[in-house]
Motif scaffolding. Structure first.
Motif, short mmCIF file in Angstrom:
data_model
loop_
_atom_site.label_atom_id
_atom_site.label_comp_id
_atom_site.label_asym_id
_atom_site.label_seq_id
_atom_site.Cartn_x
_atom_site.Cartn_y
_atom_site.Cartn_z
N PHE A 20 0.83 -1.20 0.00
CA PHE A 20 0.00 0.00 0.00
C PHE A 20 0.87 1.26 0.00
O PHE A 20 0.58 2.23 -0.70
CB PHE A 20 -0.90 -0.03 1.23
CG PHE A 20 -1.92 1.07 1.25
CD1 PHE A 20 -3.01 1.04 0.40
CD2 PHE A 20 -1.79 2.13 2.13
CE1 PHE A 20 -3.94 2.05 0.42
CE2 PHE A 20 -2.72 3.14 2.15
CZ PHE A 20 -3.80 3.09 1.30
N TYR A 21 1.96 1.20 0.75
CA TYR A 21 2.88 2.34 0.78
C TYR A 21 3.47 2.59 -0.60
O TYR A 21 3.66 3.73 -1.01
CB TYR A 21 4.02 2.08 1.77
CG TYR A 21 3.61 2.10 3.22
CD1 TYR A 21 3.42 3.30 3.88
CD2 TYR A 21 3.42 0.93 3.92
CE1 TYR A 21 3.06 3.33 5.22
CE2 TYR A 21 3.06 0.95 5.26
CZ TYR A 21 2.88 2.15 5.90
OH TYR A 21 2.52 2.17 7.23
N LYS A 22 3.75 1.50 -1.34
CA LYS A 22 4.33 1.67 -2.68
C LYS A 22 3.39 2.46 -3.58
O LYS A 22 3.82 3.28 -4.37
CB LYS A 22 4.59 0.30 -3.31
CG LYS A 22 5.72 -0.45 -2.66
CD LYS A 22 6.06 -1.68 -3.49
CE LYS A 22 7.07 -2.55 -2.78
NZ LYS A 22 7.37 -3.77 -3.52
N ASP A 23 2.10 2.19 -3.44
CA ASP A 23 1.11 2.88 -4.28
C ASP A 23 0.93 4.33 -3.89
O ASP A 23 0.54 5.15 -4.71
CB ASP A 23 -0.26 2.20 -4.14
CG ASP A 23 -0.31 0.90 -4.89
OD1 ASP A 23 0.63 0.65 -5.66
OD2 ASP A 23 -1.28 0.15 -4.72
N LYS A 24 1.16 4.65 -2.63
CA LYS A 24 0.77 5.97 -2.15
C LYS A 24 1.92 6.93 -1.89
O LYS A 24 1.69 8.12 -1.72
CB LYS A 24 -0.05 5.83 -0.85
CG LYS A 24 -1.25 4.92 -0.96
CD LYS A 24 -2.20 5.32 -2.08
CE LYS A 24 -3.34 4.34 -2.21
NZ LYS A 24 -4.11 4.53 -3.45
N ILE A 25 3.14 6.42 -1.80
CA ILE A 25 4.24 7.38 -1.62
C ILE A 25 5.45 7.10 -2.51
O ILE A 25 6.29 7.97 -2.68
CB ILE A 25 4.74 7.46 -0.16
CG1 ILE A 25 4.86 6.07 0.43
CG2 ILE A 25 3.88 8.35 0.69
CD1 ILE A 25 5.80 6.03 1.58
N PRO A 52 8.87 -2.21 -9.55
CA PRO A 52 8.52 -2.56 -8.15
C PRO A 52 9.63 -2.20 -7.17
O PRO A 52 10.41 -3.05 -6.76
CB PRO A 52 8.31 -4.07 -8.22
CG PRO A 52 9.15 -4.52 -9.37
CD PRO A 52 9.19 -3.40 -10.36
N TYR A 53 9.71 -0.94 -6.82
CA TYR A 53 10.75 -0.48 -5.90
C TYR A 53 10.54 -1.06 -4.50
O TYR A 53 9.41 -1.24 -4.07
CB TYR A 53 10.72 1.05 -5.78
CG TYR A 53 11.05 1.77 -7.05
CD1 TYR A 53 12.36 1.87 -7.50
CD2 TYR A 53 10.05 2.36 -7.80
CE1 TYR A 53 12.66 2.55 -8.66
CE2 TYR A 53 10.34 3.03 -8.97
CZ TYR A 53 11.64 3.12 -9.39
OH TYR A 53 11.94 3.78 -10.54
#
Lengths: 365, 168
Positions: free
Chosen positions: A143-148, A154-155
């Motif tokens: 979820f963090y990947k999508d939002k920040i 795919p970091y």
């Protein structure tokens, strides 16, 4: 002597040894062209290797900017219904209330204070946002990947905040690999903590009959410089009750704007806490018909986002929400304000904790 | 008399010319290609950090107070500034990050002249070979009663604080 011979040989020889040098030149040219092409390509290859860490650094920088300078954003409506108290308030949509929308409608999770005023310092972040952001039980790793973090690649990430006042550091993400190039950014931020008022519960007028009203006057609270303003809609507000002389109970807590209603059965709502911060009981005392005993230092805590237009639609024209408490002891009560100036002779005070510095770091790989 | 000698020399000349031009192109283009790609990123990180630290220090921590940075300049408290600056700049969650050094100067205007004085540093001697970054911040100083001589006038004013920082 030999010079003349050489000249003669150069200018007067008529054999075909010159043909060889044309072959040689052609061959060398072809070789050089091939060599140039190959070396040009290999230079490009190295640049490709370099640009990967450049990319990591750029992504880490972007994440750092979102966390330190951006209040974040939320899609505030579902259909025609407003779910957010504020368009930047990703932190104020509570899963208890809108389980399906709370994460789906979030666009970015920034920690900064919303920019309602031009002179809000850019590096001020809000403490309840950092608590929520770094709460491991709150959001999934992806979820963090999508939002920040963003980006199709795919970091992986590791984000940490280290308070400089000696507090415990917090982090989200995976351990940083030691043998791999990572992107890195470090930001220094100031954390704004919720303000509290200490109020004397003893009724000096003799007319309150156990009822105590604490007014949140939004207009009066907007008088300070923006960095130090109390935002009752956006932050947690804490009321510290003192001067209970005899054991007594609290029988009701309501919010009035202007008509009084029971507080919500789910977050966001109003909490009653013990002096040590432990949750005594939340919300809705009166429907359950139970009274809670209170003591000196009992805290009435209002969740961030509760005193907002989302839950009190009259806010705006009225500019005021009252929190009304009823005690079983009729000698208590009175009209109080959640304001910057308090009655010192009654041992009442307004307290805003100092801003504290923290170091925010992000690794991306 | 006509023979093929001239043709031979022209082709060689042209070929040599092409070779020289392509060699020059190769040298120039590879030099550009091999420039370390991310030195400006390191600069950016250092610059961002310096600006953040100065901005944080220039934020009052309590309503109505002057900022810590303003107080350090007002009191000419160079060790206070140094400790504060290095704490913010060198705190890191993992070892290996940090180790920042700095040197700072204050610029001010006095009548028609711009003057400056050395303000604070981390106690390190600059050799000139460090990879340095300059950051600066205009600090509003309300009460300039204790400036180092021949410092600025005693009046509310903005001074320019310039900090040069580098990594060890």
């Amino acid at each position: 002597m030999w010079i003349e011979k050489f000249h003669y040989w150069v200018f007067h020889h008529t054999d075909d040894s010159g043909q060889l040098s044309i072959d040689f030149v052609v061959g060398l040219s072809i070789f050089m062209i091939a060599f140039i092409i190959v070396s040009t390509m290999s230079a490009g290859l190295l640049v490709g290797l370099q640009s990967k860490t450049i990319d990591y650094d750029a992504v880490a920088y972007r994440t750092g900017v979102i966390l330190a300078e951006d209040p974040g954003e939320i899609d505030e409506t579902v259909g025609v219904a407003y779910i957010a108290p504020d368009r930047y308030a990703w932190d104020l949509i509570y899963p208890d209330y809108y389980p399906a929308y709370h994460e789906a409608n979030m666009m970015r999770m920034g920690l900064a204070m919303p920019r309602y005023y031009y002179d809000i310092p850019s590096q001020i972040v809000m403490s309840h946002k950092t608590e929520q952001f770094f709460d491991p039980s709150k959001y999934e790793r992806d979820f963090y990947k999508d939002k920040i973090i963003f980006g199709d690649y795919p970091y992986n990430y590791y984000i940490t905040i280290t308070p400089l006042d000696g507090g415990q550091s917090k982090s989200v993400g995976d351990p940083v690999p030691q043998k791999q190039q990572t992107g890195y950014i470090k930001r220094v931020v100031m954390v704004k903590h919720p303000a509290n008022v200490t109020l004397n519960v003893f009724d000096t007028t003799g007319l309150a009959n156990g009822e105590m009203t604490v007014s949140f006057n939004f207009y009066n609270l907007s008088s300070r410089t923006p960095g130090f303003m109390v935002y009752p809609s956006l932050e947690r507000s804490i009321i510290n009750l003192t001067n209970f002389s005899t054991p007594t109970t609290i029988t009701s807590v309501k919010a009035c704007s202007p008509t009084c209603e029971d507080t919500q059965p789910t977050t966001p709502t109003i909490w009653i806490k013990k002096p040590n911060g432990e949750v005594w009981r939340a919300y809705q005392i009166s429907p359950l018909g139970m009274a809670l005993s209170v003591e000196n230092g009992t805290l009435i805590e209002v969740d961030p986002g509760y005193l907002s237009k989302r839950y009190f639609p009259n806010l705006g024209p009225v500019d005021k929400i009252d929190v009304k408490m009823v005690f079983s002891d009729p000698t208590l009560g009175g009209e109080k304000d959640f304001s910057y100036v308090q009655e010192v002779s009654f041992n009442e005070s307004f307290h805003q904790p100092n801003l504290t510095a923290a170091v925010l770091e992000a690794w991306v790989w | 008399m006509v023979n093929e000698n001239g043709v031979l020399y022209t082709i060689e000349g042209v070929a040599a010319g092409v070779l020289m031009i392509t060699t020059a192109y190769l040298v120039v283009s590879t030099t550009v290609m091999f420039t370390p790609g991310d030195s400006h990123i390191i600069d950016m990180q250092l610059e961002q950090l310096g600006n953040d630290v100065l901005a944080s220090m220039d934020t009052p921590i309590r309503y109505g107070d002057p900022s810590p940075l303003e107080l350090y300049i007002t009191d000419n408290d160079s060790s206070g500034f140094s400790n504060h600056f290095l704490l913010y700049a060198n705190t890191a969650a993992q070892p290996g990050f940090g180790r920042i050094k700095f040197n700072s100067t204050v610029y001010y205007r006095k009548d028609a002249d711009v003057g400056s004085y050395h303000f604070s540093d981390s106690g390190d001697i600059m050799t000139g070979r460090e990879h340095m970054v300059n950051v600066n911040r205009r600090v509003f100083v309300k009460d300039y009663t204790n400036p180092p001589p021949p410092g600025p006038d005693d009046r509310p004013q903005s001074v320019l604080l310039e900090v040069t920082l580098w990594r060890d």
